[in-house]
Design an enzyme around this catalytic site. Structure first.
Site, PDB file in Angstrom:
ATOM      1  N   CYS A 116       0.806  -1.238   0.000  1.00  0.00           N
ATOM      2  CA  CYS A 116       0.000   0.000   0.000  1.00  0.00           C
ATOM      3  C   CYS A 116       0.834   1.281   0.000  1.00  0.00           C
ATOM      4  O   CYS A 116       0.487   2.229  -0.706  1.00  0.00           O
ATOM      5  CB  CYS A 116      -0.988  -0.020   1.169  1.00  0.00           C
ATOM      6  SG  CYS A 116      -2.046  -1.470   1.129  1.00  0.00           S
ATOM      7  N   HIS A 257      -3.844   6.463   3.689  1.00  0.00           N
ATOM      8  CA  HIS A 257      -4.212   5.274   2.925  1.00  0.00           C
ATOM      9  C   HIS A 257      -5.681   4.941   3.193  1.00  0.00           C
ATOM     10  O   HIS A 257      -6.125   4.936   4.341  1.00  0.00           O
ATOM     11  CB  HIS A 257      -3.306   4.116   3.344  1.00  0.00           C
ATOM     12  CG  HIS A 257      -3.656   2.808   2.709  1.00  0.00           C
ATOM     13  ND1 HIS A 257      -4.000   2.697   1.381  1.00  0.00           N
ATOM     14  CD2 HIS A 257      -3.729   1.550   3.224  1.00  0.00           C
ATOM     15  CE1 HIS A 257      -4.269   1.434   1.105  1.00  0.00           C
ATOM     16  NE2 HIS A 257      -4.112   0.716   2.195  1.00  0.00           N
ATOM     17  N   ASN A 287     -10.125  -0.359  -0.748  1.00  0.00           N
ATOM     18  CA  ASN A 287      -8.673  -0.317  -0.581  1.00  0.00           C
ATOM     19  C   ASN A 287      -8.018  -0.669  -1.919  1.00  0.00           C
ATOM     20  O   ASN A 287      -8.102  -1.801  -2.368  1.00  0.00           O
ATOM     21  CB  ASN A 287      -8.275  -1.309   0.519  1.00  0.00           C
ATOM     22  CG  ASN A 287      -6.778  -1.358   0.768  1.00  0.00           C
ATOM     23  OD1 ASN A 287      -5.986  -0.805   0.009  1.00  0.00           O
ATOM     24  ND2 ASN A 287      -6.396  -2.018   1.841  1.00  0.00           N
TER      25      ASN A 287
HETATM   26  N1  ACO Z   1     -19.200  -9.541   6.738  1.00  0.00           N
HETATM   27  C1  ACO Z   1     -19.726  -9.957   7.894  1.00  0.00           C
HETATM   28  N2  ACO Z   1     -18.970 -10.414   8.916  1.00  0.00           N
HETATM   29  C2  ACO Z   1     -17.648 -10.446   8.741  1.00  0.00           C
HETATM   30  C3  ACO Z   1     -17.038 -10.050   7.544  1.00  0.00           C
HETATM   31  C4  ACO Z   1     -17.873  -9.580   6.510  1.00  0.00           C
HETATM   32  N3  ACO Z   1     -17.394  -9.156   5.321  1.00  0.00           N
HETATM   33  N4  ACO Z   1     -15.704 -10.198   7.666  1.00  0.00           N
HETATM   34  C5  ACO Z   1     -15.488 -10.672   8.887  1.00  0.00           C
HETATM   35  N5  ACO Z   1     -16.660 -10.840   9.545  1.00  0.00           N
HETATM   36  C6  ACO Z   1     -16.898 -11.353  10.896  1.00  0.00           C
HETATM   37  C7  ACO Z   1     -15.765 -12.192  11.403  1.00  0.00           C
HETATM   38  O1  ACO Z   1     -15.916 -13.524  10.972  1.00  0.00           O
HETATM   39  C8  ACO Z   1     -15.931 -12.059  12.899  1.00  0.00           C
HETATM   40  O2  ACO Z   1     -16.935 -12.933  13.328  1.00  0.00           O
HETATM   41  P1  ACO Z   1     -16.825 -13.698  14.752  1.00  0.00           P
HETATM   42  O3  ACO Z   1     -16.807 -12.598  15.771  1.00  0.00           O
HETATM   43  O4  ACO Z   1     -18.047 -14.529  14.766  1.00  0.00           O
HETATM   44  O5  ACO Z   1     -15.532 -14.444  14.689  1.00  0.00           O
HETATM   45  C9  ACO Z   1     -16.435 -10.624  13.071  1.00  0.00           C
HETATM   46  O6  ACO Z   1     -16.950 -10.228  11.781  1.00  0.00           O
HETATM   47  C10 ACO Z   1     -15.369  -9.647  13.477  1.00  0.00           C
HETATM   48  O7  ACO Z   1     -14.222  -9.903  12.690  1.00  0.00           O
HETATM   49  P2  ACO Z   1     -12.940  -8.991  12.803  1.00  0.00           P
HETATM   50  O8  ACO Z   1     -11.913  -9.461  11.815  1.00  0.00           O
HETATM   51  O9  ACO Z   1     -12.524  -8.864  14.234  1.00  0.00           O
HETATM   52  O10 ACO Z   1     -13.552  -7.587  12.321  1.00  0.00           O
HETATM   53  P3  ACO Z   1     -12.898  -6.184  12.362  1.00  0.00           P
HETATM   54  O11 ACO Z   1     -13.738  -5.260  13.077  1.00  0.00           O
HETATM   55  O12 ACO Z   1     -11.425  -6.247  12.728  1.00  0.00           O
HETATM   56  O13 ACO Z   1     -12.972  -5.766  10.815  1.00  0.00           O
HETATM   57  C11 ACO Z   1     -11.489  -5.682   8.919  1.00  0.00           C
HETATM   58  C12 ACO Z   1     -12.325  -6.551   9.831  1.00  0.00           C
HETATM   59  C13 ACO Z   1     -12.429  -4.731   8.209  1.00  0.00           C
HETATM   60  C14 ACO Z   1     -10.777  -6.554   7.914  1.00  0.00           C
HETATM   61  C15 ACO Z   1     -10.483  -4.884   9.743  1.00  0.00           C
HETATM   62  O14 ACO Z   1      -9.809  -5.740  10.632  1.00  0.00           O
HETATM   63  C16 ACO Z   1      -9.453  -4.153   8.926  1.00  0.00           C
HETATM   64  O15 ACO Z   1      -9.767  -3.193   8.242  1.00  0.00           O
HETATM   65  N6  ACO Z   1      -8.189  -4.564   9.041  1.00  0.00           N
HETATM   66  C17 ACO Z   1      -7.085  -3.834   8.387  1.00  0.00           C
HETATM   67  C18 ACO Z   1      -7.041  -4.021   6.910  1.00  0.00           C
HETATM   68  C19 ACO Z   1      -5.961  -3.108   6.377  1.00  0.00           C
HETATM   69  O16 ACO Z   1      -5.828  -1.972   6.766  1.00  0.00           O
HETATM   70  N7  ACO Z   1      -5.148  -3.546   5.472  1.00  0.00           N
HETATM   71  C20 ACO Z   1      -4.096  -2.603   5.049  1.00  0.00           C
HETATM   72  C21 ACO Z   1      -3.167  -3.157   4.235  1.00  0.00           C
HETATM   73  S1  ACO Z   1      -3.903  -3.952   2.853  1.00  0.00           S
HETATM   74  C22 ACO Z   1      -2.630  -4.289   1.803  1.00  0.00           C
HETATM   75  O17 ACO Z   1      -1.483  -4.115   2.100  1.00  0.00           O
HETATM   76  C23 ACO Z   1      -2.969  -4.862   0.442  1.00  0.00           C
END
Ligand code: ACO
Length: 330
Positions: A116, A257, A287
């Site tokens: 990124c 980002h 993203n």
């Molecule tokens: N829809 C519904 N539920 C979902 C989804 C979805 N699309 N995705 C995950 N869940 C569920 C999970 O299974 C989990 O369920 P559980 O509690 O029963 O286990 C629950 O939602 C919470 O999951 P988390 O992963 O803890 O959710 P979080 O609030 O952390 O959000 C996310 C997930 C959006 C991916 C977040 O963690 C995030 O943005 N992470 C950073 C991503 C990023 O910045 N990447 C940057 C670099 S990318 C690159 O370099 C190419």
């Protein structure tokens, strides 16, 4: 780094494929909901390339827009730096393929793989090359076709990523104070397994079984990446502001980002920058990795949020882990 700029962004351009994948579309194929995606990420839709669209087909448009904006032609380019993790081919580089498409015959060309923040790494490299008198006009591209490495059956990543391209013509600063005031880059390879593509490289070349195990797609430990992103983006912001010899109140626009609205809000809060001074466009693009910041920068300029003389803080974080920040007087 001195705050007398050597390099400046003379023109910025962006382009995305026409196809749009909305949250409603994803609801039809995945166990997810528009409400969850908006609440947890801020994303509403993303642009996705069609089957006949290559990365360089839309990158060419972004590059031509940046060059038109800067008033340069292909023969003016001394070099092309192309940040991407999704080149059209593993060999040769996306930069060399773009060089041929543009007809930039004098330009050297190479790719940067820094996920990124790759475009910010590219800006920093262009700045350094200019300081070493190795170029006066350099095209810096950040472009991705992330749809090619996304598993659309994995709801934890499929909702996040989009395709897009951004490009800037970096030229020698004119001496009126505009240009790159500070750059900062960092990496931590110890955390690589939290965000990676396990197969398809030379360690585990493509095979039928690797494809069936989906090892050629991005795997991400979202929660861990989220925490690391907030920390690294906050530290990067502090570092670049410090190197530029500024305080946060001197920042007119923060362009972070565009991965997750909650990460953006946390970064702005840490830096003491109010959200009305933060560029956010991830609701439309998701993203787009290395394209994310140039897409937002181009939009900010087009909307009049970034005017000549204003100071913008650009900051990013991604797989590697890598992070980078650039302070620029526009
Ligand atoms: N829809 C519904 N539920 C979902 C989804 C979805 N699309 N995705 C995950 N869940 C569920 C999970 O299974 C989990 O369920 P559980 O509690 O029963 O286990 C629950 O939602 C919470 O999951 P988390 O992963 O803890 O959710 P979080 O609030 O952390 O959000 C996310 C997930 C959006 C991916 C977040 O963690 C995030 O943005 N992470 C950073 C991503 C990023 O910045 N990447 C940057 C670099 S990318 C690159 O370099 C190419």
């Amino acid at each position: 780094m001195t705050t007398v700029p050597i390099a400046m962004i003379a023109g910025i351009g962006a382009a995305v494929p026409a196809g749009v994948l909305t949250n409603a579309d994803l609801e039809r194929t995945l166990d997810t909901s528009d409400e969850w995606i908006i609440e947890r990420t801020g994303i509403r839709e993303r642009h996705i390339a069609g089957p006949s669209e290559t990365l360089n087909s839309f990158t060419l448009v972004a590059a031509q827009r940046a060059m038109a904006r800067a008033g340069v032609t292909a023969s003016d380019l001394d070099g092309i730096i192309f940040a991407t993790v999704t080149p059209d081919h593993r060999l040769p580089s996306a930069a060399c393929e773009l060089q041929a498409m543009l007809g930039a015959e004098r330009a050297w060309a190479f790719d940067v793989v820094a996920a990124c923040p790759g475009w910010l790494f590219g800006l920093s490299i262009a700045d350094g090359l200019m300081r070493a008198s190795l170029g006066d006009t350099i095209l810096v591209v950040g472009a991705e076709k992330l749809s090619s490495i996304t598993d659309y059956e994995d709801r934890s990543t499929a909702v996040l990523f989009g395709d897009g391209a951004g490009a800037a013509v970096v030229k020698r600063a004119t001496g009126d104070g505009r240009g790159l005031l500070a750059t900062y880059m960092g990496s931590d390879g110890n955390l690589a397994p939290l965000l990676h593509i396990p197969g398809g490289g030379s360690a585990e070349p493509l095979t039928a079984s690797l494809l069936s195990e989906k090892k050629h797609f991005v795997k991400m430990a979202g929660r861990e990446v989220f925490k690391a992103a907030v920390l690294a983006m906050s530290r990067s912001t502090d570092a670049a502001i410090g190197r530029a010899g500024l305080t946060p109140d001197a920042i007119d626009l923060l362009i972070p980002h565009q991965a997750n609205l909650r990460i953006i809000e946390a970064t702005a809060k840490h830096a003491g920058i109010s959200m009305d001074k933060v560029m956010v466009n991830l609701e439309r693009y998701g993203n787009t990795s290395s394209a994310s910041i140039p897409l937002a920068l181009q939009q900010a300029e087009e909307e009049g949020r970034l005017k000549s003389g204003m100071v913008a803080m650009l900051v990013s974080f991604g797989a590697g882990f890598t992070w980078a920040s650039v302070v620029v007087r526009w």
